[in-house]
Design a protein around this motif. Sequence first.
Motif, mmCIF file in Angstrom:
data_model
loop_
_atom_site.group_PDB
_atom_site.id
_atom_site.type_symbol
_atom_site.label_atom_id
_atom_site.label_comp_id
_atom_site.label_asym_id
_atom_site.label_seq_id
_atom_site.Cartn_x
_atom_site.Cartn_y
_atom_site.Cartn_z
ATOM 1 N N UNK A 1 31.370 -5.145 23.649
ATOM 2 C CA UNK A 1 31.071 -6.334 23.018
ATOM 3 C C UNK A 1 31.838 -7.346 23.830
ATOM 4 N N UNK A 2 31.256 -8.475 24.175
ATOM 5 C CA UNK A 2 31.825 -9.485 25.202
ATOM 6 C C UNK A 2 31.863 -10.657 24.078
ATOM 7 N N UNK A 3 33.056 -11.276 24.287
ATOM 8 C CA UNK A 3 33.394 -12.539 23.268
ATOM 9 C C UNK A 3 33.631 -13.884 24.068
ATOM 10 N N UNK A 4 33.045 -14.942 23.472
ATOM 11 C CA UNK A 4 33.311 -16.097 24.184
ATOM 12 C C UNK A 4 33.576 -17.278 22.952
ATOM 13 N N UNK A 5 34.908 -17.681 23.023
ATOM 14 C CA UNK A 5 35.400 -18.657 22.127
ATOM 15 C C UNK A 5 35.158 -20.115 22.533
ATOM 16 N N UNK A 6 35.025 -20.813 21.534
ATOM 17 C CA UNK A 6 34.761 -22.478 22.018
ATOM 18 C C UNK A 6 34.764 -23.261 20.830
ATOM 19 N N UNK A 7 35.013 -24.471 20.997
ATOM 20 C CA UNK A 7 35.373 -25.499 19.920
ATOM 21 C C UNK A 7 36.711 -26.258 19.756
ATOM 22 N N UNK A 8 37.555 -25.413 20.770
ATOM 23 C CA UNK A 8 38.855 -26.106 20.672
ATOM 24 C C UNK A 8 39.043 -27.573 21.088
ATOM 25 N N UNK A 9 40.177 -28.263 21.299
ATOM 26 C CA UNK A 9 40.296 -29.463 21.828
ATOM 27 C C UNK A 9 41.533 -30.318 20.988
ATOM 28 N N UNK A 10 41.632 -31.498 21.468
ATOM 29 C CA UNK A 10 42.789 -32.364 20.836
ATOM 30 C C UNK A 10 42.292 -32.937 19.616
ATOM 31 N N UNK A 11 43.373 -33.056 18.637
ATOM 32 C CA UNK A 11 42.810 -33.570 17.307
ATOM 33 C C UNK A 11 44.255 -34.195 16.816
ATOM 34 N N UNK A 12 44.187 -35.262 16.127
ATOM 35 C CA UNK A 12 45.221 -35.650 15.255
ATOM 36 C C UNK A 12 45.784 -34.904 14.061
ATOM 37 N N UNK A 13 47.179 -34.716 13.719
ATOM 38 C CA UNK A 13 47.390 -34.225 12.798
ATOM 39 C C UNK A 13 46.813 -34.654 11.628
ATOM 40 N N UNK A 14 46.303 -33.627 10.498
ATOM 41 C CA UNK A 14 45.244 -33.979 9.520
ATOM 42 C C UNK A 14 44.145 -33.740 9.669
ATOM 43 N N UNK A 15 43.526 -33.675 10.939
ATOM 44 C CA UNK A 15 42.333 -33.561 11.429
ATOM 45 C C UNK A 15 41.798 -32.139 11.097
ATOM 46 N N UNK A 16 40.439 -31.989 11.758
ATOM 47 C CA UNK A 16 39.899 -30.766 11.528
ATOM 48 C C UNK A 16 39.024 -30.230 12.669
ATOM 49 N N UNK A 17 38.913 -28.957 12.847
ATOM 50 C CA UNK A 17 38.292 -28.394 14.159
ATOM 51 C C UNK A 17 37.757 -27.180 13.524
ATOM 52 N N UNK A 18 36.483 -26.651 14.436
ATOM 53 C CA UNK A 18 35.955 -25.627 13.938
ATOM 54 C C UNK A 18 35.572 -24.872 15.015
ATOM 55 N N UNK A 19 36.327 -23.634 15.195
ATOM 56 C CA UNK A 19 36.179 -22.853 16.310
ATOM 57 C C UNK A 19 34.974 -21.659 16.182
ATOM 58 N N UNK A 20 34.123 -21.562 17.381
ATOM 59 C CA UNK A 20 33.197 -20.586 17.043
ATOM 60 C C UNK A 20 33.415 -19.409 18.130
ATOM 61 N N UNK A 21 32.958 -18.430 17.865
ATOM 62 C CA UNK A 21 32.990 -16.824 18.829
ATOM 63 C C UNK A 21 31.892 -16.360 18.860
ATOM 64 N N UNK A 22 31.022 -16.452 20.015
ATOM 65 C CA UNK A 22 29.758 -15.745 20.092
ATOM 66 C C UNK A 22 29.956 -14.235 20.777
ATOM 67 N N UNK A 23 29.289 -13.391 20.219
ATOM 68 C CA UNK A 23 29.505 -12.234 20.679
ATOM 69 C C UNK A 23 28.125 -11.701 21.318
ATOM 70 N N UNK A 24 28.078 -10.865 22.281
ATOM 71 C CA UNK A 24 27.039 -10.258 22.894
ATOM 72 C C UNK A 24 27.150 -8.727 22.471
ATOM 73 N N UNK A 25 26.015 -8.184 22.611
ATOM 74 C CA UNK A 25 26.012 -6.546 22.294
ATOM 75 C C UNK A 25 25.287 -6.348 20.752
ATOM 76 N N UNK A 26 24.694 -5.562 20.507
ATOM 77 C CA UNK A 26 24.020 -5.186 19.168
ATOM 78 C C UNK A 26 24.730 -4.699 18.117
ATOM 79 N N UNK A 27 26.043 -4.413 18.591
ATOM 80 C CA UNK A 27 26.987 -3.446 17.583
ATOM 81 C C UNK A 27 27.998 -4.686 16.885
#
Length: 120
Positions: A1-27
């Motif tokens: 399984x290979x994993x690729x994380x994304x969605x990080x960044x700079x945000x002010x306190x109180x804010x929101x972010x959504x991280x994603x992690x896309x996986x390759x492989x059928x398992x």
Amino acid sequence: VQLQASGGGLVQAGGSLRLSCAASGRTFSSYGMGWFRQAPGKEREFVAGVTWSGSSTTYADFVKGRFTISRDNAKNTVYLQMNTLKPEDTAVYYCAAGLYSTVTTDYDYWGQGTQVTVSS
């Protein structure tokens, strides 16, 4: 399984972010998935985990009520919704595949990490 994380960044306190992690492989759907984080000068720590089916989740105390982990097995993706962010949440966030566990060594596969920076 290979994993690729994304969605990080700079945000002010109180804010929101959504991280994603896309996986390759059928398992992908057979693995528990977790999110961990590592701040400069600190050890990597558990943030959240989800079972292979998505039916159960677990969280570190410091994110309970603020972060939500979820997964979409049809898209081979796991998410981390982060709300009410605090400066102390600043870290590199990693996704991992393995057992449904809070222990780093129970995870066999790791993504490359995505930087989250929360300004005060």
